[in-house]
Design a protein around this motif. Sequence first.
Motif, PDB file in Angstrom:
ATOM      1  N   VAL A 108      -1.734   1.424   9.416  1.00 34.51           N
ATOM      2  CA  VAL A 108      -1.309   1.089   8.062  1.00 34.51           C
ATOM      3  C   VAL A 108      -2.158  -0.078   7.563  1.00 34.51           C
ATOM      4  CG1 VAL A 108       1.049   1.959   8.174  1.00 34.51           C
ATOM      5  CG2 VAL A 108       0.566  -0.345   8.978  1.00 34.51           C
ATOM      6  N   VAL A 109      -2.536   0.012   6.297  1.00 36.75           N
ATOM      7  CA  VAL A 109      -3.442  -0.972   5.701  1.00 36.75           C
ATOM      8  C   VAL A 109      -2.870  -1.432   4.371  1.00 36.75           C
ATOM      9  CG1 VAL A 109      -5.780  -1.384   4.821  1.00 36.75           C
ATOM     10  CG2 VAL A 109      -5.429   0.131   6.791  1.00 36.75           C
ATOM     11  N   LEU A 110      -2.927  -2.729   4.132  1.00 37.93           N
ATOM     12  CA  LEU A 110      -2.591  -3.284   2.825  1.00 37.93           C
ATOM     13  C   LEU A 110      -3.885  -3.711   2.153  1.00 37.93           C
ATOM     14  CD1 LEU A 110      -0.384  -4.203   0.798  1.00 37.93           C
ATOM     15  CD2 LEU A 110      -0.487  -6.455   1.902  1.00 37.93           C
ATOM     16  N   ARG A 111      -4.112  -3.189   0.944  1.00 34.91           N
ATOM     17  CA  ARG A 111      -5.318  -3.537   0.191  1.00 34.91           C
ATOM     18  C   ARG A 111      -4.934  -4.074  -1.182  1.00 34.91           C
ATOM     19  NH1 ARG A 111      -9.173   1.771   0.959  1.00 34.91           N
ATOM     20  NH2 ARG A 111      -8.019   2.367  -0.909  1.00 34.91           N
ATOM     21  N   ARG A 112      -5.816  -4.915  -1.708  1.00 37.98           N
ATOM     22  CA  ARG A 112      -5.682  -5.364  -3.094  1.00 37.98           C
ATOM     23  C   ARG A 112      -6.806  -4.749  -3.904  1.00 37.98           C
ATOM     24  NH1 ARG A 112      -6.208 -10.533  -2.452  1.00 37.98           N
ATOM     25  NH2 ARG A 112      -8.393 -10.611  -3.090  1.00 37.98           N
ATOM     26  N   ARG A 113      -6.430  -4.167  -5.032  1.00 40.06           N
ATOM     27  CA  ARG A 113      -7.415  -3.603  -5.945  1.00 40.06           C
ATOM     28  C   ARG A 113      -7.132  -4.193  -7.324  1.00 40.06           C
ATOM     29  NH1 ARG A 113     -10.496   1.175  -5.717  1.00 40.06           N
ATOM     30  NH2 ARG A 113      -9.232   1.960  -3.977  1.00 40.06           N
ATOM     31  N   GLY A 114      -7.945  -5.130  -7.740  1.00 42.63           N
ATOM     32  CA  GLY A 114      -7.691  -5.817  -9.005  1.00 42.63           C
ATOM     33  C   GLY A 114      -6.396  -6.608  -8.909  1.00 42.63           C
ATOM     34  N   ASP A 115      -5.470  -6.329  -9.824  1.00 40.74           N
ATOM     35  CA  ASP A 115      -4.189  -7.040  -9.844  1.00 40.74           C
ATOM     36  C   ASP A 115      -3.115  -6.352  -9.020  1.00 40.74           C
ATOM     37  OD1 ASP A 115      -5.243  -8.933 -11.585  1.00 40.74           O
ATOM     38  OD2 ASP A 115      -4.649  -7.792 -13.374  1.00 40.74           O
ATOM     39  N   HIS A 116      -3.445  -5.244  -8.370  1.00 40.53           N
ATOM     40  CA  HIS A 116      -2.429  -4.453  -7.690  1.00 40.53           C
ATOM     41  C   HIS A 116      -2.686  -4.358  -6.188  1.00 40.53           C
ATOM     42  CE1 HIS A 116      -0.718  -3.243 -11.509  1.00 40.53           C
ATOM     43  NE2 HIS A 116      -1.923  -2.922 -11.939  1.00 40.53           N
ATOM     44  N   HIS A 117      -1.613  -4.015  -5.464  1.00 42.25           N
ATOM     45  CA  HIS A 117      -1.709  -3.796  -4.025  1.00 42.25           C
ATOM     46  C   HIS A 117      -1.444  -2.320  -3.729  1.00 42.25           C
ATOM     47  CE1 HIS A 117      -0.955  -8.161  -4.227  1.00 42.25           C
ATOM     48  NE2 HIS A 117      -1.676  -8.206  -3.121  1.00 42.25           N
ATOM     49  N   GLU A 118      -2.025  -1.843  -2.638  1.00 43.12           N
ATOM     50  CA  GLU A 118      -1.828  -0.458  -2.247  1.00 43.12           C
ATOM     51  C   GLU A 118      -1.696  -0.363  -0.739  1.00 43.12           C
ATOM     52  OE1 GLU A 118      -5.228   1.214  -4.204  1.00 43.12           O
ATOM     53  OE2 GLU A 118      -6.564   0.855  -2.501  1.00 43.12           O
ATOM     54  N   ILE A 119      -0.900   0.609  -0.316  1.00 44.39           N
ATOM     55  CA  ILE A 119      -0.672   0.849   1.103  1.00 44.39           C
ATOM     56  C   ILE A 119      -1.356   2.162   1.485  1.00 44.39           C
ATOM     57  CG2 ILE A 119       1.049   1.322   2.886  1.00 44.39           C
ATOM     58  CD1 ILE A 119       2.994  -0.449   1.340  1.00 44.39           C
ATOM     59  N   ILE A 120      -2.141   2.103   2.548  1.00 46.99           N
ATOM     60  CA  ILE A 120      -2.848   3.260   3.082  1.00 46.99           C
ATOM     61  C   ILE A 120      -2.291   3.538   4.470  1.00 46.99           C
ATOM     62  CG2 ILE A 120      -5.109   4.251   3.591  1.00 46.99           C
ATOM     63  CD1 ILE A 120      -4.763   3.365   0.671  1.00 46.99           C
ATOM     64  N   ALA A 121      -1.902   4.772   4.727  1.00 50.59           N
ATOM     65  CA  ALA A 121      -1.363   5.140   6.029  1.00 50.59           C
ATOM     66  C   ALA A 121      -2.235   6.216   6.647  1.00 50.59           C
ATOM     67  CB  ALA A 121       0.077   5.641   5.896  1.00 50.59           C
ATOM     68  N   ASN A 122      -2.771   5.930   7.824  1.00 49.72           N
ATOM     69  CA  ASN A 122      -3.636   6.882   8.531  1.00 49.72           C
ATOM     70  C   ASN A 122      -4.754   7.397   7.629  1.00 49.72           C
ATOM     71  OD1 ASN A 122      -2.196   6.755  10.990  1.00 49.72           O
ATOM     72  ND2 ASN A 122      -0.655   8.154  10.168  1.00 49.72           N
ATOM     73  N   GLY A 123      -5.325   6.489   6.846  1.00 46.94           N
ATOM     74  CA  GLY A 123      -6.445   6.818   5.988  1.00 46.94           C
ATOM     75  C   GLY A 123      -6.087   7.499   4.692  1.00 46.94           C
ATOM     76  N   CYS A 124      -4.795   7.718   4.437  1.00 42.18           N
ATOM     77  CA  CYS A 124      -4.345   8.432   3.239  1.00 42.18           C
ATOM     78  C   CYS A 124      -3.607   7.477   2.314  1.00 42.18           C
ATOM     79  CB  CYS A 124      -3.436   9.593   3.637  1.00 42.18           C
ATOM     80  SG  CYS A 124      -2.845  10.567   2.233  1.00 42.18           S
ATOM     81  N   PHE A 125      -3.959   7.496   1.036  1.00 42.35           N
ATOM     82  CA  PHE A 125      -3.249   6.674   0.052  1.00 42.35           C
ATOM     83  C   PHE A 125      -1.775   7.044   0.043  1.00 42.35           C
ATOM     84  CE2 PHE A 125      -1.397   6.217  -4.158  1.00 42.35           C
ATOM     85  CZ  PHE A 125      -1.682   4.906  -4.473  1.00 42.35           C
ATOM     86  N   LEU A 126      -0.898   6.033   0.139  1.00 41.95           N
ATOM     87  CA  LEU A 126       0.533   6.289   0.172  1.00 41.95           C
ATOM     88  C   LEU A 126       1.210   5.849  -1.126  1.00 41.95           C
ATOM     89  CD1 LEU A 126       2.405   7.576   2.252  1.00 41.95           C
ATOM     90  CD2 LEU A 126       2.985   5.281   3.060  1.00 41.95           C
ATOM     91  N   MET A 127       0.951   4.623  -1.575  1.00 39.96           N
ATOM     92  CA  MET A 127       1.582   4.112  -2.791  1.00 39.96           C
ATOM     93  C   MET A 127       0.892   2.832  -3.210  1.00 39.96           C
ATOM     94  SD  MET A 127       5.082   2.699  -1.038  1.00 39.96           S
ATOM     95  CE  MET A 127       5.262   4.259  -0.175  1.00 39.96           C
ATOM     96  N   ASP A 128       1.127   2.429  -4.467  1.00 42.56           N
ATOM     97  CA  ASP A 128       0.594   1.156  -4.922  1.00 42.56           C
ATOM     98  C   ASP A 128       1.563   0.526  -5.916  1.00 42.56           C
ATOM     99  OD1 ASP A 128       0.206   2.380  -7.404  1.00 42.56           O
ATOM    100  OD2 ASP A 128      -1.963   2.545  -7.185  1.00 42.56           O
ATOM    101  N   THR A 129       1.195  -0.634  -6.420  1.00 41.05           N
ATOM    102  CA  THR A 129       2.069  -1.388  -7.318  1.00 41.05           C
ATOM    103  C   THR A 129       1.691  -1.225  -8.783  1.00 41.05           C
ATOM    104  OG1 THR A 129       0.688  -3.383  -7.095  1.00 41.05           O
ATOM    105  CG2 THR A 129       2.518  -3.120  -5.537  1.00 41.05           C
ATOM    106  N   SER A 130       0.910  -0.188  -9.108  1.00 39.66           N
ATOM    107  CA  SER A 130       0.422  -0.048 -10.483  1.00 39.66           C
ATOM    108  C   SER A 130       1.465   0.524 -11.434  1.00 39.66           C
ATOM    109  CB  SER A 130      -0.832   0.847 -10.503  1.00 39.66           C
ATOM    110  OG  SER A 130      -0.513   2.167 -10.105  1.00 39.66           O
ATOM    111  N   ASP A 131       2.512   1.166 -10.911  1.00 37.21           N
ATOM    112  CA  ASP A 131       3.479   1.802 -11.802  1.00 37.21           C
ATOM    113  C   ASP A 131       4.896   1.495 -11.337  1.00 37.21           C
ATOM    114  OD1 ASP A 131       4.930   3.462 -13.502  1.00 37.21           O
ATOM    115  OD2 ASP A 131       3.406   5.028 -13.514  1.00 37.21           O
ATOM    116  N   GLY A 132       5.465   2.347 -10.509  1.00 34.09           N
ATOM    117  CA  GLY A 132       6.784   2.094  -9.951  1.00 34.09           C
ATOM    118  C   GLY A 132       7.937   2.737 -10.685  1.00 34.09           C
ATOM    119  N   ARG A 133       7.664   3.435 -11.795  1.00 31.20           N
ATOM    120  CA  ARG A 133       8.791   3.987 -12.553  1.00 31.20           C
ATOM    121  C   ARG A 133       9.534   5.063 -11.775  1.00 31.20           C
ATOM    122  NH1 ARG A 133       5.477   6.168 -17.622  1.00 31.20           N
ATOM    123  NH2 ARG A 133       4.047   4.556 -16.855  1.00 31.20           N
ATOM    124  N   SER A 134       8.831   5.861 -10.950  1.00 36.16           N
ATOM    125  CA  SER A 134       9.543   6.904 -10.211  1.00 36.16           C
ATOM    126  C   SER A 134      10.371   6.313  -9.075  1.00 36.16           C
ATOM    127  CB  SER A 134       8.567   7.957  -9.685  1.00 36.16           C
ATOM    128  OG  SER A 134       7.660   7.410  -8.756  1.00 36.16           O
TER     129      SER A 134
END
Length: 234
Positions: A17-43
């Motif tokens: 599992v990886v935590l990355r920052r992209r601009g103003d947002h953070h994203e979580i990558i699991a086993n090399g696959c994008f899982l979620m980020d902080t850019s939206d969150g409405r769902s």
Amino acid sequence: MSAPVTLDRREGPHGEVVLRRRGDHHEIIANGCFLMDTSDGRSERRLVDAAFETLTAATGPGPAKTTEKRPVGPALLIGGLGVGFSLAHAAADPRWGGITVVEREQAIVDWHLAGPLADISGTAVADPRSVILRTDLLTHLRAAAHRYDALCLDIDNGPDWTVTDDNAGLYTPAGLALCRAALRPGGALAIWSAQPSPEFEQALRNAGFSGVRTEEILVARGVPDVVHLAVSPA
């Protein structure tokens, strides 16, 4: 889009599992696959609200007030801490009683307790109604000492596409039976997914749930996310 900056990388029992920052947002990558980020969150927020609405429609509004001794209101279990949107949204709603979060990845818990994601979840984590358990969801459901009024589950990318194979167990007849057993009569089951699944709707009906429906949530980019909703039998 700016290039991502890796803030933390961990190897755990379920992979990387990886935590990355992209601009103003953070994203979580699991086993090399994008899982979620902080850019939206409405769902993720809608997951919680739809569960409350489904529960209220099935059982009525419930208690109208709280006490200082203990939370009064429906007991909520959130499966998957993620970036914290669901927890933060639930804790901002005084109608919920106890809020239990189950997260199996120690790294994700750490990012919320003493890391960058505390900006999203810090107030919710400190809420006296909230508790975070570092364990696997199905393990917790098998051992749960009491029932919940609502389950809001955001595990992997949904029933038809999982990043780690063992997450698929949630969507099997055995996994859905555990969800049903963990809910009080008339309790609400809400499951986040990256795409609709008529087959999973039928699986919920086969597991004994009623009121099965799927709600689409428009997101900032890409196809809509969905929430699968169902009611535990009385």
